[in-house]
Design a protein around this motif. Structure first.
Motif, PDB file in Angstrom:
ATOM      1  N   ALA A 267      11.432  -2.532  -2.165  1.00  0.00           N
ATOM      2  CA  ALA A 267      10.801  -1.229  -1.710  1.00  0.00           C
ATOM      3  C   ALA A 267       9.375  -1.521  -1.394  1.00  0.00           C
ATOM      4  N   ALA A 268       8.713  -2.337  -2.264  1.00  0.00           N
ATOM      5  CA  ALA A 268       7.218  -2.568  -1.967  1.00  0.00           C
ATOM      6  C   ALA A 268       6.799  -3.379  -0.826  1.00  0.00           C
ATOM      7  N   CYS A 269       7.693  -4.320  -0.464  1.00  0.00           N
ATOM      8  CA  CYS A 269       7.792  -5.384   0.754  1.00  0.00           C
ATOM      9  C   CYS A 269       7.845  -4.574   2.078  1.00  0.00           C
ATOM     10  N   SER A 270       9.084  -3.406   1.831  1.00  0.00           N
ATOM     11  CA  SER A 270       9.079  -2.767   2.968  1.00  0.00           C
ATOM     12  C   SER A 270       7.823  -1.895   3.200  1.00  0.00           C
ATOM     13  N   LEU A 271       7.270  -1.258   2.148  1.00  0.00           N
ATOM     14  CA  LEU A 271       6.076  -0.405   2.456  1.00  0.00           C
ATOM     15  C   LEU A 271       4.891  -1.489   2.936  1.00  0.00           C
ATOM     16  N   LEU A 272       4.790  -2.707   2.235  1.00  0.00           N
ATOM     17  CA  LEU A 272       3.672  -3.384   2.675  1.00  0.00           C
ATOM     18  C   LEU A 272       3.880  -3.804   3.977  1.00  0.00           C
ATOM     19  N   TRP A 273       5.126  -4.080   4.675  1.00  0.00           N
ATOM     20  CA  TRP A 273       5.365  -4.621   5.976  1.00  0.00           C
ATOM     21  C   TRP A 273       4.950  -3.455   6.801  1.00  0.00           C
ATOM     22  N   ALA A 274       5.165  -2.217   6.537  1.00  0.00           N
ATOM     23  CA  ALA A 274       5.009  -1.001   7.301  1.00  0.00           C
ATOM     24  C   ALA A 274       3.405  -0.942   7.444  1.00  0.00           C
ATOM     25  N   ALA A 275       2.702  -1.452   6.411  1.00  0.00           N
ATOM     26  CA  ALA A 275       1.224  -1.334   6.286  1.00  0.00           C
ATOM     27  C   ALA A 275       0.761  -2.198   7.202  1.00  0.00           C
ATOM     28  N   VAL A 276       1.206  -3.648   7.215  1.00  0.00           N
ATOM     29  CA  VAL A 276       0.699  -4.803   7.946  1.00  0.00           C
ATOM     30  C   VAL A 276       0.992  -4.225   9.459  1.00  0.00           C
ATOM     31  N   ARG A 277       1.974  -3.986   9.787  1.00  0.00           N
ATOM     32  CA  ARG A 277       2.529  -3.474  11.204  1.00  0.00           C
ATOM     33  C   ARG A 277       1.621  -2.390  11.676  1.00  0.00           C
ATOM     34  N   ALA A 278       1.139  -1.509  10.786  1.00  0.00           N
ATOM     35  CA  ALA A 278       0.415  -0.223  11.006  1.00  0.00           C
ATOM     36  C   ALA A 278      -1.303  -0.561  11.355  1.00  0.00           C
ATOM     37  N   VAL A 279      -1.631  -1.662  10.682  1.00  0.00           N
ATOM     38  CA  VAL A 279      -3.206  -2.183  10.809  1.00  0.00           C
ATOM     39  C   VAL A 279      -3.110  -2.908  12.189  1.00  0.00           C
ATOM     40  N   ASP A 280      -1.989  -3.549  12.781  1.00  0.00           N
ATOM     41  CA  ASP A 280      -1.821  -4.035  13.897  1.00  0.00           C
ATOM     42  C   ASP A 280      -2.187  -3.318  15.040  1.00  0.00           C
ATOM     43  N   CYS A 281      -2.965  -2.965  15.633  1.00  0.00           N
ATOM     44  CA  CYS A 281      -3.321  -2.150  16.526  1.00  0.00           C
ATOM     45  C   CYS A 281      -2.532  -2.446  18.106  1.00  0.00           C
ATOM     46  N   GLN A 282      -2.429  -3.883  17.906  1.00  0.00           N
ATOM     47  CA  GLN A 282      -1.576  -4.083  19.515  1.00  0.00           C
ATOM     48  C   GLN A 282       0.008  -3.397  19.643  1.00  0.00           C
ATOM     49  N   PRO A 284       2.406  -0.393  18.706  1.00  0.00           N
ATOM     50  CA  PRO A 284       2.782   1.107  18.430  1.00  0.00           C
ATOM     51  C   PRO A 284       3.327   1.111  17.079  1.00  0.00           C
ATOM     52  N   SER A 285       3.025   2.116  16.440  1.00  0.00           N
ATOM     53  CA  SER A 285       3.602   2.492  15.098  1.00  0.00           C
ATOM     54  C   SER A 285       5.009   2.797  15.217  1.00  0.00           C
ATOM     55  N   LEU A 286       5.913   2.337  14.336  1.00  0.00           N
ATOM     56  CA  LEU A 286       7.437   2.314  14.297  1.00  0.00           C
ATOM     57  C   LEU A 286       7.874   3.174  12.894  1.00  0.00           C
ATOM     58  N   PRO A 287       8.992   3.834  13.116  1.00  0.00           N
ATOM     59  CA  PRO A 287       9.485   4.654  11.930  1.00  0.00           C
ATOM     60  C   PRO A 287       9.724   3.581  10.691  1.00  0.00           C
ATOM     61  N   LEU A 288       9.915   4.371   9.902  1.00  0.00           N
ATOM     62  CA  LEU A 288       9.805   3.605   8.356  1.00  0.00           C
ATOM     63  C   LEU A 288      11.180   2.677   8.338  1.00  0.00           C
ATOM     64  N   HIS A 289      12.235   3.218   8.590  1.00  0.00           N
ATOM     65  CA  HIS A 289      13.542   2.618   8.626  1.00  0.00           C
ATOM     66  C   HIS A 289      13.529   1.348   9.694  1.00  0.00           C
ATOM     67  N   GLU A 290      12.783   1.252  10.631  1.00  0.00           N
ATOM     68  CA  GLU A 290      12.640   0.046  11.529  1.00  0.00           C
ATOM     69  C   GLU A 290      12.058  -1.021  10.703  1.00  0.00           C
ATOM     70  N   HIS A 291      11.019  -0.835   9.782  1.00  0.00           N
ATOM     71  CA  HIS A 291      10.490  -1.693   9.121  1.00  0.00           C
ATOM     72  C   HIS A 291      11.406  -2.351   7.954  1.00  0.00           C
ATOM     73  N   ILE A 292      12.204  -1.192   7.502  1.00  0.00           N
ATOM     74  CA  ILE A 292      12.964  -1.708   6.127  1.00  0.00           C
ATOM     75  C   ILE A 292      14.145  -2.522   6.742  1.00  0.00           C
ATOM     76  N   ILE A 293      14.737  -2.275   7.960  1.00  0.00           N
ATOM     77  CA  ILE A 293      15.599  -3.118   8.814  1.00  0.00           C
ATOM     78  C   ILE A 293      15.032  -4.607   8.864  1.00  0.00           C
ATOM     79  N   VAL A 294      13.661  -4.826   9.195  1.00  0.00           N
ATOM     80  CA  VAL A 294      13.295  -6.334   9.361  1.00  0.00           C
ATOM     81  C   VAL A 294      13.123  -6.706   7.854  1.00  0.00           C
ATOM     82  N   ILE A 295      13.005  -6.145   6.632  1.00  0.00           N
ATOM     83  CA  ILE A 295      12.956  -6.820   5.684  1.00  0.00           C
ATOM     84  C   ILE A 295      14.183  -6.953   5.069  1.00  0.00           C
ATOM     85  N   VAL A 296      15.246  -6.191   5.248  1.00  0.00           N
ATOM     86  CA  VAL A 296      16.680  -6.365   4.973  1.00  0.00           C
ATOM     87  C   VAL A 296      17.055  -7.724   5.688  1.00  0.00           C
ATOM     88  N   ASN A 297      16.591  -8.025   6.825  1.00  0.00           N
ATOM     89  CA  ASN A 297      16.974  -9.381   7.523  1.00  0.00           C
ATOM     90  C   ASN A 297      16.398 -10.547   6.811  1.00  0.00           C
TER      91      ASN A 297
END
Length: 535
Positions: A267-282, A284-297
């Motif tokens: 859960a912590a890695c999913s939230l951190l990954w969402a934060a890292v992606r949000a900081v990257d302005c290049q 667009p922001s994605l829904p949280l479940h998309e970030h969770i799918i990345v961490i699951v992979n």
């Protein structure tokens, strides 16, 4: 003669008579006395007048000595004659040995150093004399060896002991078996004895060769020989614990605290990954479940697809850390799955009497001599087990323990070890409780004041101390179990070396499928409903 009489371990008597018949009457009256027994040594000095020398021949003395053997079982009696009319002492002594082939006595030259040797240890060599042996067949201990339907001898621990005694003492065993249905025997309510114990109490046998515990059997008319085994534990045989299901083994790969920590880490890695992606302005922001799918992979080690999508160093560094963590966790889990599928694991077996009491199982015993195994009013655990204890002659005890799993039985530890090895899949179905309620010495019994006791004692103690008794037991167990495995192998009854998985092995995969299908159906219905609402 002084050397003979100065024996502190055995009573010795010097009897001087003028009428030899007095000796016979004396021994008849004193045969039940503590001092007149098979160890007692007696020298009878008979003073004769000249007119008596013809009447009292050697045969007369031998007849008297034979009666002392028949009535009192006394061997160490000798008659020395003296002539009252002569100052010169006699030069011979009359002794009797019932074990000689002729069964007669004989005269020997008198010497001060030889009387003790002549009177002592006649039982060293019985010259083929018959000795009555009471026994009953018993697995592991007294196993008949048959040839053409006739018993030629016995093997097993007690069978080997009988062979050793008969060979060393040179006697002919005359086998008696209980005909009253009892085995070891016990005291009846009417005061009589049954089984092999009854044979000895009634002096119908000279030795009970079925080894038994050194304890009180309610009779003062039997005695124990030397212990054949110094300590033999009386143990409990229970069903072995059930196999651990495969899914339980997988879940037990980690402790519950570790599972919680893994979920929190995910859960912590999913939230951190969402934060890292949000900081990257290049991007667009994605829904949280998309970030969770990345961490699951990443956690499922599906890293090749994930890494090709991201080019920034910060994102790749974060995913690399998650990947290394997942590699360790996943590989440990996969290794545990392999062990679960190839190595059968069991729940914890019953190891103590307290656990046996908590299980609620009844405890059965096959021999009445073991009926007081848990008879201890001061120990609450033994007291509870004693209330569940019962005697039975059922031949299906082992079946109820291994198959029905609703019973436990009490027997010697040696016998239970043999049962576990001799029973098909015994190590998978049977368990010997580590804590045993009793420990006894093991010995053989003879009638009270038996003339053979000392020689039995000497031979048995030597065989025990030299390790022969233990070796006989282990040899029989090894021979029997090995022969059974060979026979099963020749008959095609053997284990498959190749592991074939069945539904029980892979049930966890189906559990996951059963859990995932309804969940996916719910998600599908939710998505369909949401899409219609948007339209």
């Amino acid at each position: 003669m002084d050397k003979f009489l100065k024996n502190h371990n055995r009573a010795s008597f010097l009897i001087v008579v003028k009428d030899i018949r007095i000796v016979t009457r004396l021994i008849e009256v004193m045969s039940s006395s503590y001092y007149f027994n098979y160890r007692t040594k007696i020298i009878v000095v008979h003073y004769l007048h000249e007119e008596e020398q013809v009447q009292n021949t050697t045969e007369t003395y031998i007849s008297m000595l034979k009666k002392t053997w028949d009535v009192a079982g006394m061997l160490n009696v000798a008659v020395y004659t003296c002539d009252m009319g002569s100052s010169k002492a006699g030069d011979s002594v009359i002794i009797f040995n019932p074990f000689l082939e002729s069964g007669q006595g004989h005269a020997v030259k008198l010497s001060s150093d030889s009387i003790g040797l002549l009177l002592g240890r006649k039982t060293m060599d019985l010259h083929g004399h018959p000795v009555r042996i009471t026994l009953f067949p018993l697995k592991l201990l007294m196993v008949p060896v048959e040839e053409n339907g006739t018993v030629q001898g016995y093997t097993g621990r007690d069978g080997c002991m009988l062979a050793a005694l008969s060979r060393k003492m040179n006697f002919t065993p005359v086998v008696l078996s209980p005909t009253d249905g009892a085995t070891y025997g016990y005291l009846m309510d009417d005061g009589t004895y049954r089984g092999t114990l009854g044979h000895l109490v009634n002096r119908q046998a000279d030795l009970s060769i079925n080894s038994r515990y050194i304890r009180d059997y309610g009779s003062q008319d039997v005695e124990f020989t030397a212990p054949a085994i110094a300590q033999e534990r009386l143990c409990v045989l229970t069903p072995r614990a059930l196999p651990v299901p495969t899914w339980v083994t997988m879940v037990r790969c980690y402790s519950w605290q570790m599972w919680v920590l893994i979920v929190l880490t995910f859960a912590a890695c999913s939230l951190l990954w969402a934060a890292v992606r949000a900081v990257d302005c290049q991007h667009p922001s994605l829904p949280l479940h998309e970030h969770i799918i990345v961490i699951v992979n990443i956690f499922l080690s599906n890293t090749l697809v994930s890494f090709t999508k991201y080019t920034t160093h910060s994102q790749r560094a974060f995913l690399t850390a998650c990947m290394l963590f997942s590699i360790v966790i996943i590989n440990i889990f996969v290794g545990n799955i392999y062990n679960a599928l190839t190595i059968q694991r069991y729940f914890s077996d019953i190891k103590s009497l307290q656990e046996l009491d908590n299980s609620g199982m009844k405890v059965a015993v096959f021999y009445r001599s073991m009926i007081d195994t848990f008879d201890d009013v001061h120990n609450p655990v033994l007291r509870n087990l004693n209330s569940k204890f019962f005697f039975t002659k059922s031949k299906l005890l082992l079946f109820y323990v291994s198959e029905k799993r609703n019973l436990s039985i009490v027997n010697t530890e040696t016998y239970l070890r043999f049962v576990v090895k001799d029973t098909r899949h015994g190590e998978e179905k049977l368990n010997i409780v580590d804590e045993c309620p009793r420990t006894y010495g093991v010995s053989y019994i003879v009638p009270r004041r038996s003339p053979y006791k000392d020689e039995f004692y000497r031979i048995i103690s030597r065989l025990s101390e030299s390790g022969h008794v233990t070796k006989w037991t282990e040899d029989y167990i090894h021979k029997t179990t090995t022969a059974k495995r060979i026979r099963e192998s020749l008959e095609g009854v053997h284990e498959e070396r190749t592991k074939v998985f069945n539904l029980a092995d892979l049930q966890v995969a189906f559990y996951m499928l059963i859990l995932g299908l309804p969940l996916s159906a719910i998600v599908f219905i939710f998505e369909v409903g949401r899409s219609k609402y948007r339209i």
